[in-house]
Design an enzyme around this catalytic site. Structure first.
Site, PDB file in Angstrom:
ATOM      1  N   LYS A  37      53.227 -16.225  85.110  1.00  0.00           N
ATOM      2  CA  LYS A  37      53.847 -14.897  85.000  1.00  0.00           C
ATOM      3  C   LYS A  37      52.804 -13.825  84.692  1.00  0.00           C
ATOM      4  CE  LYS A  37      54.994 -15.633  80.137  1.00  0.00           C
ATOM      5  NZ  LYS A  37      55.740 -16.658  79.404  1.00  0.00           N
ATOM      6  N   TYR A  41      35.638  10.822  68.535  1.00  0.00           N
ATOM      7  CA  TYR A  41      36.708  11.787  68.279  1.00  0.00           C
ATOM      8  C   TYR A  41      37.084  11.777  66.802  1.00  0.00           C
ATOM      9  CZ  TYR A  41      37.380  11.595  73.316  1.00  0.00           C
ATOM     10  OH  TYR A  41      37.203  11.645  74.659  1.00  0.00           O
TER      11      TYR A  41
END
Ligand SMILES: *Cc1c(COP(=O)(O)O)cnc(C)c1O
Length: 359
Positions: A33, A254
Site C-alpha cells: 500500500k 527562520y
C-alpha cells in the site's frame, strides 16, 4: 551541485521477501500500500515477484489494477471493501468482505469474485464484530454461491508490548473465532499476521499466509526485534553546500530557530522539509558526515543546518539515513514510526536511484 539523493537497494527488498516467503512455504502476502511504503510500487512488486512472491495486498484499486497489468499469476487483495464489482471481476482482484450488511446489500453482484471475510478484532477499523455475524455470513455466502476464499484479521496490538499483554488476548479471541469458522467452511487463505506478529510468533498454525509490510522494506517492527535476517536498503543523503561560522549569540534560519551560545561552525545542507524530511527528525538528532555523527539544529524548506567541526568541508556527503544511520534508529528514539519517516520522502525533488536486484 547535485540534488539530495534517495537511493533504494532492491537487493535488500529481495532478500527480505525471499527469506519470509521461503520460511512460510510461499505464504507471503506482500503489503504494498501507499506506493509500497514509498519504496516505489513497480520496483517493489517486480523485486518481490522475482523473490517468489505471488500474493499482494493494497488499499488502492488503482494500484491493484497496476499490479494485475504486470502479472497474471498473482493473487491481489484489496484491503478496503469495494463495490466496483465489475472492476474486481475484470481484473480478478480479491476483496475483503467486511460485514453481514455488506453481503446482504450486494448479494446479487458478488458472484464470480474472490472474497476474504474480515474479523474486526480489537482494531475495529472494519470487519465483523461478533461470532454470530461471522457464522451468518459464512452460511449466507454458501447458500448463494459466493466465493469465500479467505478469512483474515489485522492485529491492533502486535506492535505494542503493553502491561496487559493485549496482543495475547487479541490472539486468543481470534484463534477461537477461526476455529468456529473453519469447522463450517474451507478457506484457501487464512491470514492475520503483520510484521510484528510474524516476528514475535512466526507463522501461526492453521494459517496459510502472513501479510507483511515493513519488514520487507528493511525496518524491524519493534525495538528488540531480531535483526539477523533484516536487510536494510534506504539511503537519504545530501551535500554540504556552505560552511558558516556563527559568533556567540548569532542565530541562523527562520525566526532565529538556532542561536549559538558560543562561536560555532555550522554546515548548510541541501535537504529540508520540502524533500520530505519530517521536522521531528531534526532537532536533537544526528546526521553522519565522513563516518562521524553531527547534531542537526535547524531546518528550512530546502536546507538543514548541522553543527560541525574542522573535518567537514563544502561538498562532503551528509547521510540522514543509511545502513549505519538507519530509519529505525530514529523510530526507536521516538521520531515517528518507520513509515511516517519514509512516506513523505519527495520523489519529485530528490534524485531517486534504484540499485538493481542482482538475483
Ligand atoms: C499495513 C498493513 C499490513 C502490514 O503491516 P506491517 O506492520 O507493515 O507489516 C498488514 N495488513 C494490513 C491490513 C495492513 O493495513
Amino acid at each position: 551541485m547535485e540534488n539530495a539523493n534517495l537511493t533504494i537497494d532492491l537487493n535488500a527488498l529481495y532478500k527480505n521477501a525471499k527469506y519470509i516467503n521461503d520460511n512460510t512455504n510461499g505464504g507471503l502476502i506482500a503489503t504494498v500500500k501507499n506506493n509500497a511504503y514509498n519504496f516505489g510500487l513497480k520496483e517493489s512488486v517486480e523485486t518481490f515477484y522475482k523473490a517468489g512472491v505471488r500474493n499482494f495486498a493494497t488499499t488502492s484499486i488503482r494500484d491493484a489494477i497496476f499490479i494485475r497489468n504486470l502479472y497474471k499469476d498473482v493473487m491481489i487483495l484489496s484491503l478496503n471493501p469495494c463495490i466496483e464489482f465489475e472492476t474486481l471481476k475484470e481484473h480478478k482482484i480479491s476483496c475483503v468482505l467486511p460485514t453481514l450488511s455488506f453481503l446482504k446489500n450486494n448479494l446479487e453482484n458478488m458472484k464470480d469474485i474472490s472474497w476474504h471475510l474480515e474479523w474486526a478484532g480489537l482494531m475495529r477499523r472494519s470487519g465483523c464484530t461478533s461470532q454470530n455475524e461471522l457464522i451468518e455470513i459464512i452460511k449466507l455466502a454458501k447458500e448463494n454461491n459466493i466465493k469465500l476464499d479467505g478469512i483474515w484479521m489485522h492485529f491492533s496490538y502486535a506492535d505494542e508490548f503493553d502491561q496487559n499483554n493485549t496482543y495475547e488476548k487479541e490472539k486468543e479471541l481470534w484463534f477461537d473465532i477461526l476455529e468456529q469458522a473453519i469447522k463450517i467452511h474451507k478457506f484457501n487463505y487464512i491470514h492475520a499476521q503483520n510484521s510484528a506478529s510474524y516476528a514475535r510468533d512466526s507463522k501461526f498454525k492453521n494459517h496459510t499466509h502472513v501479510r507483511i509490510g515493513i519488514s520487507l522494506y528493511g525496518c524491524p517492527p519493534y525495538s528488540k526485534c531480531d535483526l539477523s535476517n533484516n536487510h536494510y536498503g534506504l539511503t537519504l543523503s545530501a551535500k554540504v553546500v556552505a560552511i558558516n561560522h556563527l559568533k556567540k549569540n548569532e542565530s541562523i534560519g527562520y525566526s532565529s530557530s538556532f542561536i549559538a551560545n558560543e562561536d560555532t561552525k555550522v554546515a548548510i545542507i541541501n535537504l529540508g522539509y520540502g524533500d520530505g524530511l519530517i521536522r521531528k527528525r531534526v532537532n536533537g538528532f544526528d546526521v553522519e558526515i565522513n563516518s562521524t555523527r553531527y547534531p542537526l539544529v535547524s531546518m528550512m524548506m530546502s536546507h538543514t543546518v548541522a553543527i560541525v567541526d574542522d573535518k567537514v568541508n563544502v561538498g562532503d556527503t551528509v547521510y540522514f539515513y543509511s545502513k549505519s544511520i538507519p530509519v529505525y534508529e530514529f523510530t526507536q528514539k521516538g521520531v515517528g514510526t518507520n513509515s511516517e519517516q519514509i512516506s513523505p520522502l519527495n520523489y519529485d525533488s530528490l534524485d531517486v536511484k534504484y540499485i538493481p536486484c542482482n538475483y
